[in-house]
Scaffold this active site. Structure first.
Site, PDB file in Angstrom:
ATOM      1  N   GLY A 139       0.841  -1.078   0.028  1.00  0.00           N
ATOM      2  CA  GLY A 139      -0.079  -0.049  -0.022  1.00  0.00           C
ATOM      3  C   GLY A 139       0.880   1.175  -0.044  1.00  0.00           C
ATOM      4  N   GLY A 196       2.579   3.890   1.667  1.00  0.00           N
ATOM      5  CA  GLY A 196       2.934   4.161   2.853  1.00  0.00           C
ATOM      6  C   GLY A 196       3.452   5.455   3.305  1.00  0.00           C
ATOM      7  N   ARG A 197       3.615   6.281   2.204  1.00  0.00           N
ATOM      8  CA  ARG A 197       3.974   7.432   2.181  1.00  0.00           C
ATOM      9  C   ARG A 197       3.492   8.440   1.144  1.00  0.00           C
ATOM     10  NH1 ARG A 197      10.270   7.706   0.820  1.00  0.00           N
ATOM     11  NH2 ARG A 197      10.416   5.772  -0.389  1.00  0.00           N
ATOM     12  N   LYS A 253       4.310  12.468  -2.702  1.00  0.00           N
ATOM     13  CA  LYS A 253       5.116  11.308  -2.152  1.00  0.00           C
ATOM     14  C   LYS A 253       5.878  11.922  -1.052  1.00  0.00           C
ATOM     15  CE  LYS A 253       8.271   7.687  -3.298  1.00  0.00           C
ATOM     16  NZ  LYS A 253       8.872   6.909  -4.758  1.00  0.00           N
ATOM     17  N   ASP A 283       8.210   6.021   8.338  1.00  0.00           N
ATOM     18  CA  ASP A 283       7.650   7.413   8.921  1.00  0.00           C
ATOM     19  C   ASP A 283       6.662   8.321   7.878  1.00  0.00           C
ATOM     20  OD1 ASP A 283       9.478   7.951   6.939  1.00  0.00           O
ATOM     21  OD2 ASP A 283      10.931   8.933   8.271  1.00  0.00           O
ATOM     22  N   GLY A 284       6.619   7.594   6.773  1.00  0.00           N
ATOM     23  CA  GLY A 284       5.667   8.376   5.834  1.00  0.00           C
ATOM     24  C   GLY A 284       6.408   9.549   5.078  1.00  0.00           C
ATOM     25  N   ARG A 340      -1.256  -0.275  -9.815  1.00  0.00           N
ATOM     26  CA  ARG A 340      -0.218  -1.238 -10.013  1.00  0.00           C
ATOM     27  C   ARG A 340      -0.689  -2.667 -10.128  1.00  0.00           C
ATOM     28  NH1 ARG A 340       3.343   1.837  -6.862  1.00  0.00           N
ATOM     29  NH2 ARG A 340       2.397   3.748  -6.455  1.00  0.00           N
ATOM     30  N   ASP A 349       4.741  -4.425  -7.017  1.00  0.00           N
ATOM     31  CA  ASP A 349       3.896  -3.120  -6.800  1.00  0.00           C
ATOM     32  C   ASP A 349       4.431  -1.996  -7.266  1.00  0.00           C
ATOM     33  OD1 ASP A 349       6.291  -3.687  -5.117  1.00  0.00           O
ATOM     34  OD2 ASP A 349       5.653  -1.843  -4.057  1.00  0.00           O
ATOM     35  N   ASP A 377       7.670   4.696  -9.654  1.00  0.00           N
ATOM     36  CA  ASP A 377       8.298   4.196  -8.212  1.00  0.00           C
ATOM     37  C   ASP A 377       9.702   4.515  -8.595  1.00  0.00           C
ATOM     38  OD1 ASP A 377       5.850   4.468  -6.903  1.00  0.00           O
ATOM     39  OD2 ASP A 377       6.425   2.393  -5.945  1.00  0.00           O
TER      40      ASP A 377
HETATM   41  P1  AMP Z   1       8.833   1.038  -2.778  1.00  0.00           P
HETATM   42  O1  AMP Z   1      10.477   0.055  -2.487  1.00  0.00           O
HETATM   43  O2  AMP Z   1       9.319   2.367  -2.614  1.00  0.00           O
HETATM   44  O3  AMP Z   1       8.176   0.591  -3.711  1.00  0.00           O
HETATM   45  O4  AMP Z   1       8.277   0.938  -1.151  1.00  0.00           O
HETATM   46  C1  AMP Z   1       7.939  -0.606  -0.691  1.00  0.00           C
HETATM   47  C2  AMP Z   1       6.776  -0.110   0.316  1.00  0.00           C
HETATM   48  O5  AMP Z   1       7.253   0.377   1.428  1.00  0.00           O
HETATM   49  C3  AMP Z   1       5.710   0.707  -0.180  1.00  0.00           C
HETATM   50  O6  AMP Z   1       4.238   0.207   0.393  1.00  0.00           O
HETATM   51  C4  AMP Z   1       5.897   1.999   0.268  1.00  0.00           C
HETATM   52  O7  AMP Z   1       4.759   2.861   0.415  1.00  0.00           O
HETATM   53  C5  AMP Z   1       6.543   1.815   1.684  1.00  0.00           C
HETATM   54  N1  AMP Z   1       7.506   2.606   1.987  1.00  0.00           N
HETATM   55  C6  AMP Z   1       8.666   2.947   1.584  1.00  0.00           C
HETATM   56  N2  AMP Z   1       9.315   4.001   2.497  1.00  0.00           N
HETATM   57  C7  AMP Z   1       8.530   4.358   3.210  1.00  0.00           C
HETATM   58  C8  AMP Z   1       8.422   5.291   4.157  1.00  0.00           C
HETATM   59  N3  AMP Z   1       9.187   6.072   4.449  1.00  0.00           N
HETATM   60  N4  AMP Z   1       7.158   5.323   5.131  1.00  0.00           N
HETATM   61  C9  AMP Z   1       6.471   4.637   4.915  1.00  0.00           C
HETATM   62  N5  AMP Z   1       6.303   3.619   4.005  1.00  0.00           N
HETATM   63  C10 AMP Z   1       7.067   3.616   3.159  1.00  0.00           C
HETATM   64 MG    MG Z   2       6.522   1.211  -4.656  1.00  0.00          MG
END
Ligand code: AMP
Ligand code: MG
Length: 546
Positions: free
Chosen positions: A114, A116-117, A137, A149-150, A214, A284, A294
């Site tokens: 999902g 996350g940020r 983002k 931390d989002g 996605r 994803d 991404d």
């Molecule tokens: P990514 O590798 O960027 O596609 O991220 C994989 C997952 O980790 C996704 O669900 C992102 O939303 C979550 N994510 C990555 N960085 C953060 C962050 N700093 N805070 C919250 N969720 C994160």
């Molecule tokens: Mg991603």
């Protein structure tokens, strides 16, 4: 006949944007309004608002994206723009949310991931009659933030902003970036995962795309056996993004997969053309629209090395290395098809769509490469010639962007038959390509002769293709960029912005808007990686910590 629409009024205030919000209108929402981390079932998204930041300041805007949305220059230069794009204010009509999806990470099923940020403000109509979702983002925690931390750091946000715009201007399908806004707040990251966390400046990028759906959006309800939600997600995606498809649910679903296969095959062929390595091709991170999405620890191939990956997190298995991208995308498509298979009675049309991938990829890649080489159109034997080129390019460290670009400047007549026993003759033929050599001392003897032999074959093939030289050079220059977002250039822009100077960021952004043009005075942005950048973090090595 297409519908005649009145022109949309110019937008001088973000409150005047016309939000349509189809995703949140047409799909089931998480019923829990509280923003805490959890598993979300039976819903496509959770409503959540951005968390305000201390001092939002706009560092860069992509004016073409602003124009697409109809935003006036006065607006995107205003402080209220930074307030909204930094997440401090939500425009009237927006319906902010985080999407729920799952995915395979590095080949293993990871369950719910999902946004996350990332927090979407909502969907608006654009000037071209399409729909665009605006997504922030780094806008703060959501129910999908797990233990993080989002937030996002400036370095990764700047990289996403510049690269998505660079890719667009290169002609590679991608999500866009409207703005890069500094938050004025620190974010703590352990950049190399070596036990040295430190505060870094934070930022928010506003990403813009017709859809952020996605592969993993469909995988999660399929894995949970929630066919009701999966069907609704398919129906909504068909209605929003594949409205031209007709027939029964199953026919339209197969038609959609067929298009996703085609677009993904073309996308990865384009990455191979420009030398882009995504770095984290988890399911994803694959878009249902075939957009590059991404931007994390991505990188640009410098010397042509099919085994290279920029992602230090992937250094062991190098699953997402440059040369593996075509097979990885195919594997990801298989996962998508398996999710779709849970809501059909006949899987044969899905299998048939998947089966087209290899030919589609190879056809597109061959067509692109033949164009890059100035050969006119593909002929028998070209695949072997292209393989011969790739062997020559790996015989030493050779910059593939410079090699292809400068190839158009090689004298075809001189290249046909150099005397291989005469080093001076070989050097003369190779001279126009010498900017591409990372180790010029290696381009002697058999290595030099090997490249010269390939060049002679290339020149012969150019003659067979029969394009007039001027036209050939023009066509080669249209698909062999002079300027790409070299890893070290992005890092230089990051260093400058962290030191308080946005000049280099703006100059680089401007150069990357015209990647196929020679730009007198901007030669330094086309130079091969300098030695200092060979082992510097951020230049050749990137982690997922962003
Ligand atoms: P990514 O590798 O960027 O596609 O991220 C994989 C997952 O980790 C996704 O669900 C992102 O939303 C979550 N994510 C990555 N960085 C953060 C962050 N700093 N805070 C919250 N969720 C994160
Ligand atoms: Mg991603």
């Amino acid at each position: 006949m297409s519908e005649v629409r009145p022109p949309l009024p110019g937008v001088d205030r973000l409150d005047d944007l016309q939000f349509t919000n189809r995703f949140t209108t047409d799909l089931p929402a998480d019923e829990n309004p509280v923003n805490h981390v959890r598993q979300v079932h039976g819903a496509a998204f959770s409503r959540v608002r951005p968390t305000p930041v201390a001092a939002p300041r706009t560092l860069a805007v992509a004016r073409e994206v602003a124009e697409l949305l109809g935003l006036s220059e006065e607006l995107y230069r205003s402080s209220s723009f930074a307030q909204v794009l930094g997440g401090n204010e939500v425009p009237v009509g927006a319906d902010p949310y985080a999407m729920c999806y799952g995915g395979h990470q590095f080949g293993s099923w990871a369950g719910q991931l999902g946004d996350g940020r990332a927090i979407a403000l909502g969907e608006v109509r654009d000037r071209a009659g399409g729909h665009q979702t605006l997504q922030l983002k780094g806008a703060g925690p959501t129910p999908y933030s797990r233990t993080a931390d989002g937030r996002a750091v400036l370095r990764s946000s700047l990289r996403e902003f510049l690269c998505s715009e660079a890719m667009h201007h290169l002609g590679v399908p991608t999500t866009r970036a409207l703005s890069l806004v500094a938050t004025g707040e620190p974010v703590v990251r352990d950049m190399l995962y070596d036990g040295n966390p430190r505060p870094e400046p934070g930022a928010v990028v506003c990403r813009v795309a017709p859809s952020f759906v996605r592969f993993g959006t469909f995988q999660l309800p399929a894995a949970r056996g929630d066919t009701a939600l999966l069907r609704r997600l398919v129906e909504a995606t068909l209605a929003h993004d594949f409205a031209h498809l007709t027939g029964s649910f199953e026919e339209r679903l197969a038609g959609m997969l067929d298009e996703v296969v085609a677009r993904s095959a073309e996308l990865v062929a384009e990455w191979m053309r420009v030398g882009f390595v995504h770095g984290v091709l988890n399911t994803d991170n694959l878009s249902i629209l075939g957009l590059t999405i991404d931007y994390g620890p991505y990188g640009w191939l410098e010397n042509f090395d099919p085994g290279w990956t920029p992602n230090t997190t992937d250094a062991g298995g190098r699953r997402y290395r440059y040369g593996a991208q075509p097979q990885i995308v195919q594997w990801n498509l298989l996962q998508l098809a398996q999710a779709f298979a849970t809501v059909v009675t006949d899987v044969a049309p899905l299998q048939a769509a998947l089966d087209t991938y290899v030919d589609r990829y190879q056809d597109h890649f061959r067509w692109l490469t033949v164009e890059r080489l100035g050969w006119g159109r593909p002929l028998a034997g070209d695949d072997e010639r292209i393989q011969g080129l790739f062997s020559a390019l790996t015989s030493s460290e050779i910059d593939q962007v410079l090699f292809f670009r400068d190839l158009a400047r090689v004298d075809v007549d001189a290249a046909v038959a150099p005397d291989l026993a005469d080093p001076a003759a070989v050097d003369a033929v190779l001279a126009p390509l010498s900017a591409a050599w990372y180790r010029p001392e290696e381009i002697v003897g058999d290595v030099a002769a090997g490249i010269a032999v390939w060049l002679a074959d290339w020149a012969g093939r150019v003659r067979v293709g029969g394009l007039p030289h001027d036209e050939r050079r023009r066509r080669m220059d249209r698909c062999n960029p002079r300027f790409v977002l070299r890893n070290y250039l992005a890092q230089e822009a990051i260093d400058a912005v962290e030191a308080g100077d946005v000049g280099l960021l703006h100059e680089l952004h401007e150069v990357l808007r015209r990647p196929y043009d020679e730009q007198p005075g901007k030669e330094r942005f086309a130079a091969r990686r300098p030695d200092w950048a060979r082992h510097r973090a951020g230049c050749s090595m990137l982690s997922c910590s962003s």
